[in-house]
Structures are given as C-alpha cells and as structure tokens.
Design a protein around this motif. Sequence first.
Motif, PDB file in Angstrom:
ATOM      1  N   ALA A  83     -12.092 -58.697  -1.383  1.00  0.00           N
ATOM      2  CA  ALA A  83     -11.774 -59.413  -0.153  1.00  0.00           C
ATOM      3  C   ALA A  83     -11.852 -60.919  -0.365  1.00  0.00           C
ATOM      4  N   GLY A  84     -11.123 -61.654   0.486  1.00  0.00           N
ATOM      5  CA  GLY A  84     -11.162 -63.112   0.451  1.00  0.00           C
ATOM      6  C   GLY A  84      -9.951 -63.694  -0.252  1.00  0.00           C
ATOM      7  N   PRO A  85      -9.719 -64.990  -0.053  1.00  0.00           N
ATOM      8  CA  PRO A  85      -8.541 -65.635  -0.631  1.00  0.00           C
ATOM      9  C   PRO A  85      -8.634 -65.776  -2.150  1.00  0.00           C
ATOM     10  N   TYR A 129     -13.792 -71.927  -4.983  1.00  0.00           N
ATOM     11  CA  TYR A 129     -12.740 -70.964  -4.670  1.00  0.00           C
ATOM     12  C   TYR A 129     -12.282 -70.247  -5.936  1.00  0.00           C
ATOM     13  N   ARG A 130     -11.745 -69.037  -5.750  1.00  0.00           N
ATOM     14  CA  ARG A 130     -11.250 -68.260  -6.888  1.00  0.00           C
ATOM     15  C   ARG A 130      -9.818 -68.669  -7.204  1.00  0.00           C
ATOM     16  N   LEU A 156      -5.475 -72.596   2.841  1.00  0.00           N
ATOM     17  CA  LEU A 156      -6.527 -71.795   3.461  1.00  0.00           C
ATOM     18  C   LEU A 156      -6.511 -71.975   4.972  1.00  0.00           C
TER      19      LEU A 156
END
Length: 495
Positions: A158-160, A188-189, A367
């Motif tokens: 999950a997540g951006p 951030y990834r 984002l």
Amino acid sequence: MRRAGIDTYRQPVLYLHRDCPVCRAEGFAALTRVRIGSGGRDTVAVLNVVTGDWLGAHEAALSEAAWQALRPEPGALAEFAHADPAESCSLLRAKVYGARLGEQDFAAVLRDVLAARLSDIELAAFVTACAGDRMDLDECIALTRAMVAVGDRLDWGAGPVLDKHCVGGLPGNRTTPIIVSIVAALGYRIPKTSSRAITSPAGTADVMATMTAVDLNLGELRRVVEREGGCLASGGRIRLSPADDMFIQVERPLDIDSGGQMVASILSKKAAAGSTHVLIDIPVGATAKIRTPAAADAIARRLTLVGEAMGLRVGIRLSDGRQPVGWGIGPALEARDVLAVLRCAPDAPRDLRERALDIAGAVLELLPESRPGRGREAATVALDSGAALEKFMAICEAQGGFREPGKARFARAFVSPTTGRVACINNRLLARVAKLAGAPNDPTAGVVCTLREGDPIDTGAPLFVVHAEAEGELAYALNYAAGHADILAIRSGPE
C-alpha cells in the motif's frame, strides 16, 4: 557441435558448411530457420552457411546465444529440422499491411519474440510496421497490457510508489540520479529501473554503471529499495516488460524510437515496476526527439490516456529541449556532472541542478497531499542540506559500493573557426560526435560542451572537448565534427 565464439546477442545462429550432408539433404540455405535439438533441449536458430575450411562437413558451430540455449556436453551430437513458422507471422504481416491488432494479437507476437521464434528481420518488420502513426490509442493500450503480462510484476504494498521518466533526445540530461536521491531522502519510495542507451550516447543505467553495480536481480533490487527507499538499477535482469528489451535491440541499429511503442515501452515498465505516480519529462526542441509543441501535446495526451488505462497517475512536464543539459555527454562525463550537483560543487552545471529540482518538485506534487510550489521547496532543502548526496551514496553502497567514474585516455578540443556568438546547438549532431568517440560502449568516452546559446566565442577557443579511449575513435569523431559546421552554429562578428 562446436562453440563458434561469435556474439550474436540474443539471436541464436547456427553455422554449417555448405557441403554438410544435413545442409544438402534438407535443402537448408542461408538464413533458413533451423530447429536444433540436443540433450533434451532445443532452440531455433538462423543458419549461416560457411564456405571456408574452418568448419568441417560434419560439424555444427553455434553462436554464443545458441550455445547458451542448448548448453551441450563436450562432443555432443545434434539433430536438425526445419523450424515451423511462428504462429504470429500472419499477425505480423497483417500489421505490415495496416491491420489493427488487439491485446491477444500483441500477446501472441510477444510470446514468439521471447521464445526466439521470430528472426531479427521479422522483428525489424514489426517495429517498422508500428512506427510513426501506425498504432492508434486502443492498440497502444493493448500493446502496453500485453508487454506487462509477459513479464514479472513488482508489488510494493500500500501507499504511493513514485517514478520519473524522460522521453530522451537531449544530450547530458542526466537528472534521474539526482531526483531519485532527493525523493528517497524525503522518505518516499522511488524504485527506479532504467534501460541502457538505445540511440543516445548514454542512458541512466550506463551512467550509474560507472559508479556502482546496476545489474541487480529481483531479490537484490527489492532489498535495496526496502533498505533505502529507492534504487538506480538496470532493468535487464529483472524481466520487467522483457519483450521491450528485445525491441530495443532492433530499434538501436535502425535508429527508430516509434511514438506508440515508446509509450508502451515507458508505461509497461512503470506498471510492471509497481509504480503508482509517474512524472514524464518531454523536452521539446528543433533537434530533440520531440521537435514541436504539437508533437509534444500529442504524445503527452497518449501517455496520459494509456497511463489512466493502466491505473497510473501520470504527470507531464514539457521542458526546453533546444540545447544540451549539463557539461558532459557520455556515461562517465555525465556521472561527474551528477556528482557535482549532488555535492553542491561551485562549478556544477547550473542548468542540470535547476532542471533536476524542477522535476523532483513536480514528482512530489503528484502526491494528493502536496500543494503547488511546495515540492520544489522540499527538493531544494534536500539537495542543499546534503541529504540527497547522503542518500545517493547509501543507494550505491546498497547496490554494491560506490566508485568515482573514470577518465578517458585521450582528450582533444574542437575549436571555433571564427569569433562570434553561439547561435544554436544541434543536439543530434553533438550526440553523434559523442557516439563516434566511443560512448556508451566506452564509458569514459564522449564530449564536454560548456557553451550555450548566446555565449561569446573567440577564434581558436574550444567549442567542445572530445574524450576517447582510442586515438582512432578520437580522430574519427573530430573528423565528423569538422564536416558538420552546424553542430554549434556561430553567428560571426564581434561581441
């Protein structure tokens, strides 16, 4: 069977003497596709007929690709037969004559591509048939989905998951390592995989390979991203849209980068890499890959619509593509520019720094919680504080360790024949000089050009400096430059 010791890249090639009994009995001729079986393995290879005496009538020589496919024991025998035509040949011919293909059609072609059932000639025909405006939006979506389906796909939970891509065509525009370092430093990834250069003097993977290991397998890549939040790896060993890698090997000698296939190539790899938010930079200029605002708008629209169909949020940034970015053109030379920007060196190319900050800000503003302008502010703080440099070094260490990029053995300036100002710079010709000097195959080869449009120049002053590992390549590149006065066009006259 014998190992020929000939590199034919991915195309398996078989060598038989023209007096070989199998050749004569089966009616094999040059470029016949032959099925080879040995020790329980088989492959399909293109036949080359030998007329000299280096191969006996009862011997079969295999190229490296064919040898690796069969891995025969010493002294092994082989059986030969005519290869059945690939099932997708009819689809390929249909596309050549203007037919529209669907997702299942493209999937059939890609399966044959990956199984080496299509020759390089047939691949070239397919690439050409899809070039220009020969693929509509639905076909582009279908090809993108088919390219994702035949490879591996990463899932980061999950997540951006952020990503950035440039469509290319602008020498020295090596913003990606800087952007990945900034975004990862901010928590951030951004698992970034890149291809080697297709038609340019360097790709991001080529540049990073001068500083760290980039050929990571799937497990290694996942460990780097889990540890550091980002990576700067080559996609060659990961099988993310592997059919695209086969197309690239055909596009490179043809110097073709088709719009529809470019969209499918970019977005299939982003989707397969598990990205959710992708910023795509499109440089626009008379000698860039995308030459007009109208062409940029068309490809931007297609990227956005195909991205939506793939479940991606795609942001588009149109940028100035009139002239190179940074000083260096070539893997090691561009790496030095990247390090100078990350280290906040006083002599770092300012245009590379500003462009990297602009794009990093745009990535962050994809984002949902971001507000306009805040992305660039955060990116600037990460760069100026040293956090981006620290993250870059950490990523390199996680990928196998950092090393300073090397220097070429030879360097020579190409000087101005007149006094005046730089009127314009031809990106394509300047990139060609860097390639003739040996880039990207020789990582230290390329060109250093610090001039920009409007800069003054005196007679005998360097327009650019050519770097090469061999004197012959240095001379070849300089001779080419001497025959193309418009690489850097000079408006004559005093300042």
